[in-house]
Design a protein around this motif. Structure first.
Motif, PDB file in Angstrom:
ATOM      1  N   MET A 246      28.439  40.115  43.695  1.00 23.08           N
ATOM      2  CA  MET A 246      28.965  39.315  44.808  1.00 23.08           C
ATOM      3  C   MET A 246      29.715  38.085  44.298  1.00 23.08           C
ATOM      4  O   MET A 246      30.801  37.759  44.768  1.00 23.08           O
ATOM      5  CB  MET A 246      27.822  38.871  45.740  1.00 23.08           C
ATOM      6  CG  MET A 246      27.193  39.995  46.491  1.00 23.08           C
ATOM      7  SD  MET A 246      28.413  40.799  47.532  1.00 23.08           S
ATOM      8  CE  MET A 246      27.843  42.466  47.472  1.00 23.08           C
ATOM      9  N   VAL A 247      29.100  37.392  43.340  1.00 24.42           N
ATOM     10  CA  VAL A 247      29.703  36.147  42.835  1.00 24.42           C
ATOM     11  C   VAL A 247      31.031  36.440  42.123  1.00 24.42           C
ATOM     12  O   VAL A 247      32.047  35.781  42.383  1.00 24.42           O
ATOM     13  CB  VAL A 247      28.719  35.412  41.885  1.00 24.42           C
ATOM     14  CG1 VAL A 247      29.415  34.270  41.144  1.00 24.42           C
ATOM     15  CG2 VAL A 247      27.541  34.864  42.685  1.00 24.42           C
ATOM     16  N   THR A 248      31.037  37.434  41.238  1.00 22.58           N
ATOM     17  CA  THR A 248      32.266  37.727  40.485  1.00 22.58           C
ATOM     18  C   THR A 248      33.360  38.266  41.420  1.00 22.58           C
ATOM     19  O   THR A 248      34.537  37.899  41.286  1.00 22.58           O
ATOM     20  CB  THR A 248      32.005  38.739  39.353  1.00 22.58           C
ATOM     21  OG1 THR A 248      31.302  39.852  39.898  1.00 22.58           O
ATOM     22  CG2 THR A 248      31.206  38.111  38.232  1.00 22.58           C
ATOM     23  N   SER A 249      32.971  39.096  42.401  1.00 25.16           N
ATOM     24  CA  SER A 249      33.957  39.630  43.343  1.00 25.16           C
ATOM     25  C   SER A 249      34.493  38.514  44.243  1.00 25.16           C
ATOM     26  O   SER A 249      35.688  38.463  44.550  1.00 25.16           O
ATOM     27  CB  SER A 249      33.347  40.722  44.207  1.00 25.16           C
ATOM     28  OG  SER A 249      32.839  41.722  43.398  1.00 25.16           O
ATOM     29  N   GLY A 250      33.595  37.626  44.666  1.00 24.21           N
ATOM     30  CA  GLY A 250      34.023  36.479  45.484  1.00 24.21           C
ATOM     31  C   GLY A 250      34.985  35.589  44.706  1.00 24.21           C
ATOM     32  O   GLY A 250      35.999  35.117  45.243  1.00 24.21           O
ATOM     33  N   ALA A 251      34.671  35.384  43.428  1.00 20.66           N
ATOM     34  CA  ALA A 251      35.542  34.559  42.585  1.00 20.66           C
ATOM     35  C   ALA A 251      36.914  35.225  42.438  1.00 20.66           C
ATOM     36  O   ALA A 251      37.962  34.563  42.497  1.00 20.66           O
ATOM     37  CB  ALA A 251      34.906  34.354  41.212  1.00 20.66           C
ATOM     38  N   ALA A 252      36.891  36.555  42.287  1.00 19.83           N
ATOM     39  CA  ALA A 252      38.167  37.289  42.172  1.00 19.83           C
ATOM     40  C   ALA A 252      38.994  37.121  43.448  1.00 19.83           C
ATOM     41  O   ALA A 252      40.213  36.902  43.410  1.00 19.83           O
ATOM     42  CB  ALA A 252      37.899  38.770  41.908  1.00 19.83           C
TER      43      ALA A 252
ATOM     44  N   THR B 249      33.407  35.703  32.602  1.00 19.66           N
ATOM     45  CA  THR B 249      34.859  35.443  32.649  1.00 19.66           C
ATOM     46  C   THR B 249      35.619  36.767  32.584  1.00 19.66           C
ATOM     47  O   THR B 249      36.565  36.987  33.348  1.00 19.66           O
ATOM     48  CB  THR B 249      35.281  34.557  31.449  1.00 19.66           C
ATOM     49  OG1 THR B 249      34.392  33.452  31.387  1.00 19.66           O
ATOM     50  CG2 THR B 249      36.707  34.072  31.589  1.00 19.66           C
ATOM     51  N   GLY B 250      35.174  37.633  31.683  1.00 15.88           N
ATOM     52  CA  GLY B 250      35.819  38.942  31.543  1.00 15.88           C
ATOM     53  C   GLY B 250      35.689  39.760  32.825  1.00 15.88           C
ATOM     54  O   GLY B 250      36.635  40.414  33.264  1.00 15.88           O
ATOM     55  N   LEU B 251      34.481  39.689  33.410  1.00 18.96           N
ATOM     56  CA  LEU B 251      34.251  40.419  34.665  1.00 18.96           C
ATOM     57  C   LEU B 251      35.200  39.932  35.757  1.00 18.96           C
ATOM     58  O   LEU B 251      35.842  40.728  36.450  1.00 18.96           O
ATOM     59  CB  LEU B 251      32.799  40.193  35.136  1.00 18.96           C
ATOM     60  CG  LEU B 251      31.718  41.061  34.508  1.00 18.96           C
ATOM     61  CD1 LEU B 251      30.335  40.590  34.962  1.00 18.96           C
ATOM     62  CD2 LEU B 251      31.920  42.516  34.903  1.00 18.96           C
ATOM     63  N   ILE B 252      35.278  38.603  35.896  1.00 18.48           N
ATOM     64  CA  ILE B 252      36.136  38.036  36.953  1.00 18.48           C
ATOM     65  C   ILE B 252      37.596  38.420  36.694  1.00 18.48           C
ATOM     66  O   ILE B 252      38.322  38.776  37.620  1.00 18.48           O
ATOM     67  CB  ILE B 252      35.961  36.499  37.036  1.00 18.48           C
ATOM     68  CG1 ILE B 252      34.557  36.167  37.536  1.00 18.48           C
ATOM     69  CG2 ILE B 252      37.013  35.886  37.975  1.00 18.48           C
ATOM     70  CD1 ILE B 252      34.197  34.692  37.484  1.00 18.48           C
ATOM     71  N   ALA B 253      37.999  38.383  35.413  1.00 18.39           N
ATOM     72  CA  ALA B 253      39.387  38.729  35.073  1.00 18.39           C
ATOM     73  C   ALA B 253      39.704  40.163  35.488  1.00 18.39           C
ATOM     74  O   ALA B 253      40.717  40.439  36.131  1.00 18.39           O
ATOM     75  CB  ALA B 253      39.621  38.544  33.577  1.00 18.39           C
ATOM     76  N   VAL B 254      38.806  41.057  35.172  1.00 20.81           N
ATOM     77  CA  VAL B 254      39.061  42.474  35.450  1.00 20.81           C
ATOM     78  C   VAL B 254      39.004  42.756  36.960  1.00 20.81           C
ATOM     79  O   VAL B 254      39.792  43.540  37.503  1.00 20.81           O
ATOM     80  CB  VAL B 254      38.079  43.342  34.629  1.00 20.81           C
ATOM     81  CG1 VAL B 254      36.801  43.612  35.353  1.00 20.81           C
ATOM     82  CG2 VAL B 254      38.726  44.641  34.223  1.00 20.81           C
ATOM     83  N   LEU B 255      38.103  42.073  37.666  1.00 22.03           N
ATOM     84  CA  LEU B 255      37.990  42.290  39.119  1.00 22.03           C
ATOM     85  C   LEU B 255      39.182  41.688  39.852  1.00 22.03           C
ATOM     86  O   LEU B 255      39.643  42.232  40.860  1.00 22.03           O
ATOM     87  CB  LEU B 255      36.671  41.701  39.643  1.00 22.03           C
ATOM     88  CG  LEU B 255      35.390  42.333  39.072  1.00 22.03           C
ATOM     89  CD1 LEU B 255      34.154  41.742  39.732  1.00 22.03           C
ATOM     90  CD2 LEU B 255      35.404  43.852  39.240  1.00 22.03           C
ATOM     91  N   THR B 256      39.682  40.562  39.352  1.00 22.59           N
ATOM     92  CA  THR B 256      40.883  39.973  39.945  1.00 22.59           C
ATOM     93  C   THR B 256      42.064  40.926  39.766  1.00 22.59           C
ATOM     94  O   THR B 256      42.850  41.138  40.686  1.00 22.59           O
ATOM     95  CB  THR B 256      41.208  38.608  39.270  1.00 22.59           C
ATOM     96  OG1 THR B 256      40.058  37.780  39.351  1.00 22.59           O
ATOM     97  CG2 THR B 256      42.371  37.917  39.943  1.00 22.59           C
ATOM     98  N   PHE B 257      42.143  41.483  38.583  1.00 23.42           N
ATOM     99  CA  PHE B 257      43.233  42.414  38.258  1.00 23.42           C
ATOM    100  C   PHE B 257      43.277  43.581  39.251  1.00 23.42           C
ATOM    101  O   PHE B 257      44.314  43.908  39.807  1.00 23.42           O
ATOM    102  CB  PHE B 257      43.027  42.938  36.826  1.00 23.42           C
ATOM    103  CG  PHE B 257      44.215  43.664  36.260  1.00 23.42           C
ATOM    104  CD1 PHE B 257      45.104  43.014  35.420  1.00 23.42           C
ATOM    105  CD2 PHE B 257      44.433  44.995  36.566  1.00 23.42           C
ATOM    106  CE1 PHE B 257      46.199  43.684  34.892  1.00 23.42           C
ATOM    107  CE2 PHE B 257      45.526  45.669  36.042  1.00 23.42           C
ATOM    108  CZ  PHE B 257      46.411  45.015  35.202  1.00 23.42           C
ATOM    109  N   VAL B 258      42.116  44.182  39.522  1.00 23.48           N
ATOM    110  CA  VAL B 258      42.108  45.363  40.400  1.00 23.48           C
ATOM    111  C   VAL B 258      42.187  44.980  41.887  1.00 23.48           C
ATOM    112  O   VAL B 258      42.644  45.770  42.713  1.00 23.48           O
ATOM    113  CB  VAL B 258      40.875  46.277  40.160  1.00 23.48           C
ATOM    114  CG1 VAL B 258      40.909  46.859  38.771  1.00 23.48           C
ATOM    115  CG2 VAL B 258      39.564  45.540  40.412  1.00 23.48           C
ATOM    116  N   GLY B 259      41.778  43.751  42.212  1.00 20.84           N
ATOM    117  CA  GLY B 259      41.741  43.355  43.634  1.00 20.84           C
ATOM    118  C   GLY B 259      43.020  42.702  44.131  1.00 20.84           C
ATOM    119  O   GLY B 259      43.295  42.709  45.336  1.00 20.84           O
ATOM    120  N   LEU B 260      43.798  42.135  43.210  1.00 19.62           N
ATOM    121  CA  LEU B 260      44.998  41.371  43.603  1.00 19.62           C
ATOM    122  C   LEU B 260      45.952  42.110  44.553  1.00 19.62           C
ATOM    123  O   LEU B 260      46.373  41.535  45.570  1.00 19.62           O
ATOM    124  CB  LEU B 260      45.770  40.950  42.347  1.00 19.62           C
ATOM    125  CG  LEU B 260      45.591  39.501  41.896  1.00 19.62           C
ATOM    126  CD1 LEU B 260      46.328  39.272  40.586  1.00 19.62           C
ATOM    127  CD2 LEU B 260      46.069  38.501  42.919  1.00 19.62           C
TER     128      LEU B 260
END
Lengths: 262, 344
Positions: free
Chosen positions: A56-62, A133-144
C-alpha cells in the motif's frame, strides 16, 4: 422492434454474462475457499501485515509521484500540439506494453556502477536493488501511463475557452490552472491516481527482479504458493483484495460527482 | 481603440494574412464573414489567446503584441458564454475582481451596479448550469465588464440564443455601449446584428479583409464580388462596360456615363422585376425570359429566370406569384433599372 425481442440484445446479455462470470467465478472461488480460522490466523501473521502495508505504501508513493510529475505532462499533452506529440504519447504507453520483468531489468541496468545515472544515484545514497526506493521506482514506472492518460482525458474535457476567459479576466496561467482547471479536473486526477495505485499494487514481474525483499504482498503470495501451496497463499490474497477493495471504494466515493449521480 | 497592423496568424490548414484594421475609441465594430473566415481568430489574437507570427496589436494606445492575455485589459464574451461551471453566478461575476483591485470599493460598487443593471440580483446564488441562454449571456457580460476592460470582444454572443432572447440581449448591448462608451469588437455572421448595433463593419473572407466601411457602405456598395454575394446581392454577374452600355452575356443595358474597367455587376434579387408575358412579347426596355425554378420560402418565393443564356435570381411575394399565375417554365418580361445595378 421491442428490445425484448431483439436477438442482438439477447446476444449482448449472453456474452456479458460469460464475461462477468469469467472474471467473478475464480475470484469468488478463491475468496470463499479459505476458512475463517485460516483468515484469522493470516491476519495475525506479522509478515503478511508488513507485506500488505508495504504494498500500500509503495503503491501510494508511486501514485503520488505520478500525480506530481505526471500532471504537468498530462496537461501539456491535453492542451498543446507540437512535433513529436504522438511519439511522446507512445513512449508514455510503453510501460503498459513491454513485459514487466523487462522493466525491472531496464531499471537495474541504469542503476549499476557502469552507468552514469547509477553512479549519481550511488553518490546520492540511492539504492535500487532490494530497497523500498527500488520498489517505488518500479511501481511508478508501471503505473505512470494509467495516471497520465486518465488525467489527460480529464483536462481534454475542459473547454479551453474557460481558461481563455480566466486569463482575459486577469488570472495568470498558474492562477487559471488552480482556480479553473484543477477544480474541474480533480476527479479525473483522483481516478488516475487510483488506477496508477491499483496497477502498482498488482505488479509482480518487475518487482521480483528489482526487489524480492523487502517483500510486497504479490511476492509474498507467490512465495507462499511455491513453498506451501494453494491453501497457504489464498488467505493472503483474500486480505490483499479486501484491503484494496475498501481503499479504492473509499477513493471512488470521494471522487464521485454528486451532481452527476443525483 | 484597437489597431491591427499587418496581423498574421498561422494555424494548420488556415492562416490570417496580413490583416490591417482600425477601430476607433468608443466604436461598436462588427466583423462579418462566413464560417471559417478567421473572425474568431482575430478576436482571440486581440485577446492574446493565440500566438501571432507577424504584425502588431495596439489596444487603447498600448502595444500589447507580446503581452499575455491577463495584461491586455480586454474582456471577452463567447457564444457559449464559457461560464465557470464549478462557481455560482456571483462567483463567476466576481472572478476577475481580485486581479483588478477588486477588494476596493470601486470594484465592488461596479459589480453591484452591473448586477442591478443586468437584472441578475435574484440569480446570484444559482448554479450557472441551471440558467437559460439569455441569463447566461447576461452573467458572461457582467463578468467581462466587472473588471472594467478597455475593450470588449464579443464572439457571436447572440448566435445560440432563442429569437425572443436575441432581441433583448441586442437591446442590452446597445444600451450598455451607449452608457459605457466602451470600444466593442463583435464577431457575427448575422446581418441583423450588424445593422442594429454596428457603426462600422469589416467583411472577412478566407483570412483576409475584403472590405471595411459603414454598414450602409458595405451593404449598398460592396467593393468585391465576394462581399456583394455575402451581403445578399444574389446576382453577381461578369460584365463588359463600354461607351455607356453594359453587356451581361448577350443582354445589353444602357448605362449612360459608364465606361470603365468594371468586371462584375451586382443586383439585389428584389431589384429584378417580372411581368407575365405569355405571348413572349416584351416591353421596349425589358428582356424576354423564362422561369426555370421556383422555391417557396413561406411569404416569399425565390425564382430563377433565364434570359438569353443568363440566369437571374429574383424574389417576390408568394401571393403575387399566385396572382400573376407564374409557374415554372412561364415566359416573363424581365426588367432591371440601371440605377439598381452596382458595378464592381
Amino acid at each position: 422492434m421491442q428490445p425484448g425481442r431483439d436477438p442482438l440484445v439477447w446476444l449482448a446479455v449472453a456474452s456479458s454474462t460469460v464475461i462477468v462470470a469469467f472474471i467473478l467465478v475464480p475470484l469468488v472461488e478463491m475468496m470463499t475457499q479459505p476458512t475463517m480460522a485460516s483468515l484469522k490466523e493470516t491476519l495475525m501473521d506479522r509478515d503478511v501485515i508488513r507485506s500488505i502495508r508495504l504494498s500500500m505504501v509503495t503503491s501510494g508513493a508511486a501514485a503520488l509521484i505520478a500525480l506530481v510529475f505526471g500532471t504537468p505532462l498530462a496537461y501539456l499533452l491535453a492542451r498543446h500540439r507540437f512535433p513529436g506529440k504522438k511519439i511522446l504519447e507512445s513512449i508514455i504507453d510503453l510501460p503498459i506494453m513491454i513485459p514487466h520483468p523487462v522493466v525491472g531489468i531496464a531499471l537495474l541496468s541504469i542503476a549499476g556502477r557502469n552507468h552514469p545515472l547509477g553512479r549519481l544515484m550511488q553518490a546520492l545514497g540511492l539504492e535500487i536493488m532490494g530497497t523500498v526506493t527500488g520498489l517505488i521506482a518500479v511501481l511508478t514506472f508501471v503505473g505512470l501511463p494509467f495516471y497520465i492518460n486518465t488525467a489527460k482525458a480529464g483536462f481534454e474535457e475542459i473547454p479551453p475557452r474557460l481558461e481563455h476567459v480566466s486569463r482575459s479576466l486577469g488570472a495568470s496561467a498558474g492562477g487559471t490552472f488552480f482556480r479553473v482547471t484543477l477544480p474541474l479536473a480533480w476527479r479525473h486526477m483522483v481516478v488516475g491516481g487510483i488506477m496508477c495505485m491499483a496497477r502498482a499494487v498488482s505488479e509482480f514481474g518487475a518487482v521480483i527482479i528489482v526487489a524480492y525483499h523487502p517483500m510486497v504482498a504479490p511476492v509474498m503470495i507467490y512465495e507462499r504458493f511455491t513453498a506451501y501451496g494453494l491453501k497457504y497463499s489464498q488467505p493472503v490474497a483474500v486480505w490483499l483484495i479486501l484491503v484494496c477493495l475498501v481503499l479504492f471504494l473509499l477513493m471512488r466515493m470521494i471522487s464521485l460527482d454528486r451532481k452527476a449521480t443525483a | 481603440m484597437i489597431h491591427l497592423h499587418r496581423l498574421s496568424v498561422r494555424l494548420p490548414g488556415f492562416s490570417l494574412k496580413s490583416v490591417d484594421l482600425s477601430i476607433e475609441q468608443g466604436e461598436f465594430f462588427c466583423l462579418l464573414g462566413p464560417t471559417g473566415a478567421g473572425k474568431t481568430l482575430i478576436l482571440e489574437s486581440v485577446a492574446g489567446i493565440v500566438s501571432i507570427v507577424d504584425g502588431r496589436i495596439i489596444v487603447s494606445g498600448r502595444d500589447v503584441t507580446g503581452l499575455p492575455p491577463e495584461w491586455r485589459g480586454v474582456g471577452i464574451v463567447y457564444q457559449d458564454c464559457a461560464l465557470f461551471p464549478h462557481l455560482n453566478v456571483e462567483k463567476n461575476i466576481h472572478y476577475g475582481l481580485r486581479y483588478h483591485n477588486g477588494s476596493n470599493r470601486e470594484g465592488r460598487t461596479r459589480c453591484r451596479d452591473l448586477i442591478d443593471r443586468l437584472g441578475l440580483a435574484s440569480l446570484l446564488n444559482r448554479s450557472v448550469m441551471t440558467l437559460s441562454g439569455g441569463e447566461k449571456q447576461r452573467v458572461a457580460l457582467a463578468r467581462a465588464l466587472a473588471t472594467a476592460p478597455t475593450v470588449l470582444l464579443l464572439d457571436e454572443p447572440l448566435a445560440s440564443l432563442d429569437p425572443c432572447f436575441r432581441e433583448d440581449i441586442r437591446d442590452l448591448f446597445r444600451s450598455l455601449h451607449r452608457e459605457t462608451g466602451l470600444t466593442v469588437l463583435m464577431v457575427t455572421h448575422d446581418f441583423t446584428d450588424a445593422h442594429s448595433l454596428a457603426q462600422r463593419v469589416a467583411i472577412l473572407n478566407d483570412g483576409h479583409i475584403e472590405q471595411t466601411g459603414t454598414v450602409d457602405e458595405v451593404f449598398r456598395r460592396p467593393s468585391t464580388a465576394f462581399v456583394a454575394d455575402f451581403v445578399g446581392m444574389k446576382n453577381v454577374l461578369p460584365v463588359r462596360v463600354k461607351n455607356g452600355t453594359l453587356s451581361i452575356g448577350a443582354l445589353v443595358l444602357a448605362m449612360p456615363g459608364e465606361n470603365g474597367t468594371h468586371r462584375f455587376a451586382a443586383i439585389r434579387p428584389e431589384h429584378i422585376y417580372l411581368h407575365h408575358a405569355p405571348s413572349g412579347v416584351v416591353s421596349g426596355d425589358g428582356f424576354a425570359g423564362r422561369i426555370t425554378a421556383i422555391s417557396n420560402q413561406g411569404l416569399l418565393a425565390e425564382l430563377a429566370v433565364e434570359a438569353s443564356g443568363v440566369t437571374f435570381k429574383t424574389v417576390m411575394l408568394a401571393s403575387s406569384l399566385m396572382e400573376m399565375g407564374l409557374r415554372q417554365g412561364a415566359a416573363v418580361d424581365l426588367h432591371i433599372d440601371p440605377a439598381d445595378v452596382h458595378l464592381i
